[in-house]
Design an enzyme around this catalytic site. Structure first.
Site, PDB file in Angstrom:
ATOM      1  N   LYS A  94     -40.770 -57.382 -76.607  1.00 44.24           N
ATOM      2  CA  LYS A  94     -40.087 -56.563 -75.608  1.00 44.24           C
ATOM      3  C   LYS A  94     -40.433 -57.079 -74.209  1.00 44.24           C
ATOM      4  CE  LYS A  94     -39.345 -52.598 -78.598  1.00 44.24           C
ATOM      5  NZ  LYS A  94     -39.714 -53.222 -79.872  1.00 44.24           N
TER       6      LYS A  94
ATOM      7  N   HIS B  10     -43.421 -49.972 -76.343  1.00 42.22           N
ATOM      8  CA  HIS B  10     -42.627 -49.821 -75.115  1.00 42.22           C
ATOM      9  C   HIS B  10     -43.490 -49.548 -73.893  1.00 42.22           C
ATOM     10  CE1 HIS B  10     -38.469 -49.937 -76.696  1.00 42.22           C
ATOM     11  NE2 HIS B  10     -39.049 -49.519 -77.812  1.00 42.22           N
TER      12      HIS B  10
ATOM     13  N   SER C 147     -39.632 -44.352 -77.633  1.00 43.34           N
ATOM     14  CA  SER C 147     -38.538 -45.238 -77.220  1.00 43.34           C
ATOM     15  C   SER C 147     -37.199 -44.544 -77.051  1.00 43.34           C
ATOM     16  CB  SER C 147     -38.389 -46.368 -78.238  1.00 43.34           C
ATOM     17  OG  SER C 147     -38.086 -45.865 -79.528  1.00 43.34           O
TER      18      SER C 147
END
Length: 396
Positions: A244, A214, A186
């Site tokens: 996310k 991610h 990340s």
């Protein structure tokens, strides 16, 4: 009032963090977290959100959440193993497993909880964990909680992994050896070398564990980094977050049916925390459906990531070696990094500084997170402001 002992500890510690540029102020948003946000009455172009696909405010997710709340209530009312498992939770886990191309999946209250629960449910003080040195804090904490011997592996160094895997598996000291890495790192945006990881794991009998927080919703047409490489059947644990790209809250582990059955009786956050809210589960199901059926949202995210990278790179900024939309702008010095972020803020760009201990000392950066919601005009404004501040502070 705090005790004198606590005050004596806290006061100098906080003062030192502020002096070194390591103390971050928390800003409260007045409204939703989108491509633009409002803080203290001022509008900003937002480059600090993980809301990659804009799902946090997607009308179809909001409707799914409202409908589920009307049907099930605002909370599940119990832990999953008592009577907090509703059919909406079962439906979510089936949707995740189908999307991740695994036999089964289990949903947790957060991605952090996944790593705290899943690692310690399988690994113990009799085992060893090979861990990439830049793994997320939740992986580090999960490894510590397991009691296993933690062996740091140089970041993305497959020769180092092979050497340490051989040493750990032939030493006779450990019952099991696991290798853990982020799918997408990340802070730098680089992608794990999953094909080589699989080769080494098969050679030495390693358990494989990829945290794709991610990568899910970003790589592999949304299905993640493991799917991107076509190796869904070769990775034992696929971990992800629902907060996310999915835009809601929660986390999951996807893998074999036996693994999920084991986690449901041994993963402590699953056993001792109340279930995801019905609204969250329903919204996640809708997000997965949209990702599966509307690839243009993911394509737009990548288009914006490439555009921002190209613009900042042309100006002379160090954007590292990111292979994903994550766009770090590496400044170096912690205080200069904080000052750079503050000047962006004054100019109307919200892009937070990332400094030690999140990244190593001397590698402070502004981490830019373009999303599918950003327009070219917004990104052009960002690039122009970066140029102004970069020249003013002598970064470019």
């Amino acid at each position: 009032m705090s005790s004198n002992t606590l005050e004596a500890f806290l006061s100098p510690q906080l003062a030192e963090l502020k002096e070194k540029g390591l103390y971050n102020e928390i800003n409260s948003l007045q409204g939703s977290n989108e491509a633009t946000i409002k803080i203290a009455g001022k509008n900003f172009i937002n480059l600090s959100s993980n809301n990659y696909l804009g799902f946090a405010t997607e009308p179809r997710l909001k409707k799914a959440a409202i409908d589920a709340t009307e049907k099930y209530g605002v909370g599940a009312g119990a832990v999953r193993t008592i009577n907090g498992t509703m059919d909406i939770h079962d439906e979510l886990e089936k949707a995740i497993a189908k999307f991740k191309h695994t036999e089964a999946a289990i949903a947790f209250q957060s991605g952090f909880n996944c790593n705290m629960g899943a690692i310690s449910a399988v690994m113990s003080k009799k085992d060893a964990i090979l861990s990439d040195e830049l793994n997320h804090a939740s992986i580090i904490d999960g490894c510590r909680l397991s009691g296993a011997k933690i062996i740091r592996v140089k970041h993305q160094d497959m020769d180092d992994l092979r050497e340490k895997a051989k040493e750990a598996t032939t030493s006779g000291q450990y019952e099991k050896v696991m290798y853990i890495a982020d799918g997408v790192f990340s802070m730098d945006g680089d992608v794990a070398n999953i094909p080589e990881i699989v080769k080494i794991a098969e050679e030495f009998g390693l358990i494989t564990y990829i945290d794709d927080a991610h990568g899910s919703g970003v790589m592999g047409a949304g299905a993640g980094t493991v799917k991107h490489f076509g190796l869904s059947d070769k990775i034992d644990f696929q971990i992800g977050t629902l907060s996310k790209a999915v835009g809601v809250v929660g986390g999951y582990v996807a893998g074999s049916q036996q693994l999920i059955d084991w986690l449901k009786v041994r993963a402590r956050p699953f056993l001792f925390s109340t279930s995801l809210t019905p609204a969250s589960a329903a919204a996640c199901i809708e997000a997965i459906r949209i990702m599966s059926e509307e690839p243009e949202k993911i394509e737009k995210l990548w288009e914006n990531g490439h555009y921002l990278k190209e613009g900042l790179s042309k100006l002379g900024f160090n954007i590292g070696n990111s292979e994903t939309p994550i766009t770090p702008c590496i400044i170096g010095d912690e205080n200069l990094t904080q000052k750079f972020s503050a000047r962006l803020y004054e100019e109307g760009v919200y892009a937070k500084s990332i400094v030690f201990p999140t990244v190593p000392l001397g590698t402070g950066r502004i981490r830019n997170m373009p999303t599918a919601l950003h327009t070219k005009e917004m990104l052009d404004d960002v690039i122009a402001i970066y140029e102004k501040v970069g020249r003013e502070l002598g970064v470019i």
